[in-house]
Design a protein around this motif. Structure first.
Motif, PDB file in Angstrom:
ATOM      1  N   ASN A 108      36.700  48.997  46.925  1.00  0.00           N
ATOM      2  CA  ASN A 108      35.578  48.160  46.531  1.00  0.00           C
ATOM      3  C   ASN A 108      34.389  48.502  47.441  1.00  0.00           C
ATOM      4  O   ASN A 108      33.783  47.652  48.077  1.00  0.00           O
ATOM      5  CB  ASN A 108      35.984  46.685  46.659  1.00  0.00           C
ATOM      6  CG  ASN A 108      35.066  45.792  45.856  1.00  0.00           C
ATOM      7  OD1 ASN A 108      34.068  46.255  45.316  1.00  0.00           O
ATOM      8  ND2 ASN A 108      35.403  44.529  45.785  1.00  0.00           N
ATOM      9  N   GLY A 127      38.635  41.331  55.528  1.00  0.00           N
ATOM     10  CA  GLY A 127      37.930  41.469  54.239  1.00  0.00           C
ATOM     11  C   GLY A 127      38.489  42.678  53.529  1.00  0.00           C
ATOM     12  O   GLY A 127      37.768  43.491  52.969  1.00  0.00           O
ATOM     13  N   CYS A 128      39.835  42.755  53.531  1.00  0.00           N
ATOM     14  CA  CYS A 128      40.530  43.995  53.133  1.00  0.00           C
ATOM     15  C   CYS A 128      40.507  44.246  51.629  1.00  0.00           C
ATOM     16  O   CYS A 128      40.765  45.366  51.194  1.00  0.00           O
ATOM     17  CB  CYS A 128      41.990  43.957  53.602  1.00  0.00           C
ATOM     18  SG  CYS A 128      42.962  42.624  52.812  1.00  0.00           S
ATOM     19  N   ASP A 148      42.038  38.543  53.629  1.00  0.00           N
ATOM     20  CA  ASP A 148      40.967  38.372  52.658  1.00  0.00           C
ATOM     21  C   ASP A 148      41.112  36.952  52.135  1.00  0.00           C
ATOM     22  O   ASP A 148      42.112  36.282  52.412  1.00  0.00           O
ATOM     23  CB  ASP A 148      41.111  39.402  51.518  1.00  0.00           C
ATOM     24  CG  ASP A 148      39.816  39.653  50.760  1.00  0.00           C
ATOM     25  OD1 ASP A 148      39.183  40.710  50.968  1.00  0.00           O
ATOM     26  OD2 ASP A 148      39.417  38.784  49.942  1.00  0.00           O
ATOM     27  N   LEU A 179      43.234  39.902  44.835  1.00  0.00           N
ATOM     28  CA  LEU A 179      43.083  41.198  45.515  1.00  0.00           C
ATOM     29  C   LEU A 179      44.228  41.411  46.497  1.00  0.00           C
ATOM     30  O   LEU A 179      44.788  42.516  46.593  1.00  0.00           O
ATOM     31  CB  LEU A 179      41.737  41.283  46.243  1.00  0.00           C
ATOM     32  CG  LEU A 179      40.483  41.013  45.399  1.00  0.00           C
ATOM     33  CD1 LEU A 179      39.223  41.234  46.217  1.00  0.00           C
ATOM     34  CD2 LEU A 179      40.465  41.909  44.170  1.00  0.00           C
ATOM     35  N   GLY A 205      37.839  35.682  57.471  1.00  0.00           N
ATOM     36  CA  GLY A 205      37.572  36.605  58.576  1.00  0.00           C
ATOM     37  C   GLY A 205      37.323  35.883  59.889  1.00  0.00           C
ATOM     38  O   GLY A 205      37.865  36.262  60.932  1.00  0.00           O
ATOM     39  N   VAL A 219      35.154  46.747  56.102  1.00  0.00           N
ATOM     40  CA  VAL A 219      34.273  47.505  55.186  1.00  0.00           C
ATOM     41  C   VAL A 219      33.713  46.543  54.139  1.00  0.00           C
ATOM     42  O   VAL A 219      34.464  45.916  53.386  1.00  0.00           O
ATOM     43  CB  VAL A 219      35.045  48.661  54.511  1.00  0.00           C
ATOM     44  CG1 VAL A 219      34.168  49.339  53.462  1.00  0.00           C
ATOM     45  CG2 VAL A 219      35.492  49.687  55.550  1.00  0.00           C
ATOM     46  N   GLY A 220      32.387  46.423  54.118  1.00  0.00           N
ATOM     47  CA  GLY A 220      31.719  45.602  53.099  1.00  0.00           C
ATOM     48  C   GLY A 220      31.966  44.115  53.267  1.00  0.00           C
ATOM     49  O   GLY A 220      31.814  43.366  52.299  1.00  0.00           O
ATOM     50  N   HIS A 273      29.420  39.904  55.681  1.00  0.00           N
ATOM     51  CA  HIS A 273      28.992  38.556  55.286  1.00  0.00           C
ATOM     52  C   HIS A 273      30.018  37.498  55.692  1.00  0.00           C
ATOM     53  O   HIS A 273      29.670  36.332  55.853  1.00  0.00           O
ATOM     54  CB  HIS A 273      28.712  38.494  53.782  1.00  0.00           C
ATOM     55  CG  HIS A 273      29.851  38.996  52.946  1.00  0.00           C
ATOM     56  ND1 HIS A 273      30.068  40.343  52.730  1.00  0.00           N
ATOM     57  CD2 HIS A 273      30.845  38.359  52.306  1.00  0.00           C
ATOM     58  CE1 HIS A 273      31.152  40.486  51.970  1.00  0.00           C
ATOM     59  NE2 HIS A 273      31.639  39.301  51.704  1.00  0.00           N
ATOM     60  N   ALA A 274      31.282  37.914  55.891  1.00  0.00           N
ATOM     61  CA  ALA A 274      32.315  36.955  56.310  1.00  0.00           C
ATOM     62  C   ALA A 274      32.002  36.410  57.706  1.00  0.00           C
ATOM     63  O   ALA A 274      32.552  35.384  58.112  1.00  0.00           O
ATOM     64  CB  ALA A 274      33.689  37.615  56.298  1.00  0.00           C
TER      65      ALA A 274
END
Ligand SMILES: C[S@@+](CC[C@H](N)C(=O)[O-])C[C@H]1O[C@@H](n2cnc3c(N)ncnc32)[C@H](O)[C@@H]1O
Length: 234
Positions: free
Chosen positions: A4, A31-32, A54, A59, A83, A96-97, A100-101
């Motif tokens: 993602n 945030g895996c 996550d 997911l 997170g 990765v990505g 925001h957490a």
């Protein structure tokens, strides 16, 4: 989508090999999503254990199924944890990505430092914006993209936080195009088969909005950084 994030199969394998080469005993992916990068590292580091966290159960379920399929379920755990609530340390932390957490790059880099065992590494991926890029239609660019750093500012921030920048790379234009195309493909393929479905107008409008923002707004300005950062030993 395998990831993602704008990351090709080949690039992911190169990164996983490089991260595994440092022989981490444990990997923590915050945030895996479905944890594909963590699983590729575990594949190459047969002694290592992994924890992926996550907040999305679907997911995480995909991650568990992938671990099972690859004979990694004994070494890979997926947990529904925010997170900011994680309290473990690991030799290798992946994020990765998911800045925001933590509330953005500065807070994420500072918080993640506490999860990296001294002498260990953080693999950090996040969005970039090229300040010299003139969007054809600026009103179509997501407003928060203009707040993103360029690669120099992001690396400077990591260094100011106390990391050593061990490897600096960015997603290629092809990886970025591939990511957007794959993101849109679910809806476009669905529309191909069900053009007269009652939900088709809504699905078409959402896909068109996204494609317009991408092709007329941020394509060429938006980028993605992958930083391998070291936490100095104590
Ligand atoms: C852009 S995706 C990246 C997923 C994965 N790292 C990858 O590269 O494929 C961001 C992920 O962060 C997760 N996320 C969002 N808020 C979170 C939070 N507060 N704590 C943990 N994960 C969170 C989302 O569910 C999503 O899976």
């Amino acid at each position: 989508m395998s990831f993602n994030a704008p990351l090709s199969e080949t690039h992911a394998d190169e990164i996983a090999a490089r991260l595994a080469y440092a022989r981490p005993a444990d990997v923590l992916d915050i945030g895996c999503g479905w944890g594909e990068l963590m699983l590729r590292v575990l594949d190459r580091a047969p002694e290592a254990t992994g924890l992926g966290v996550d907040t999305d159960d679907d997911l995480l379920g995909r991650g568990r199924a992938a671990a099972e399929q690859r004979g990694l379920s004994e070494r890979a755990v997926f947990a529904n944890t925010a997170g900011a609530a994680v309290d473990q340390q690991a030799d290798l932390v992946i994020c990765v990505g998911a800045s925001h957490a933590f509330g953005g790059n500065a807070a994420a880099l500072a918080s993640l430092m506490r999860h990296v065992r001294p002498g260990g590494r953080l693999f950090y991926g996040d969005g970039l914006w090229d300040p010299s890029f003139q969007p054809p239609r600026p009103e179509l660019v997501w407003a928060d993209f203009f707040e993103l750093p360029d690669i120099a500012r992001l690396v400077d921030l990591a260094v100011a936080t106390g990391y050593l920048p061990l490897y600096t790379e960015t997603a290629s234009p092809a990886e970025l195009d591939d990511f957007e195309s794959r993101y849109l493909a679910d809806d476009e393929e669905w529309l191909l088969r069900r053009p007269r479905h009652p939900r088709a107008p809504e699905v078409r409008a959402a896909a068109e909005d996204h494609r317009r923002r991408w092709l007329h707004g941020y394509r060429g300005g938006f980028g993605f950084a992958y930083l391998t950062l070291g936490r100095p030993a104590e």
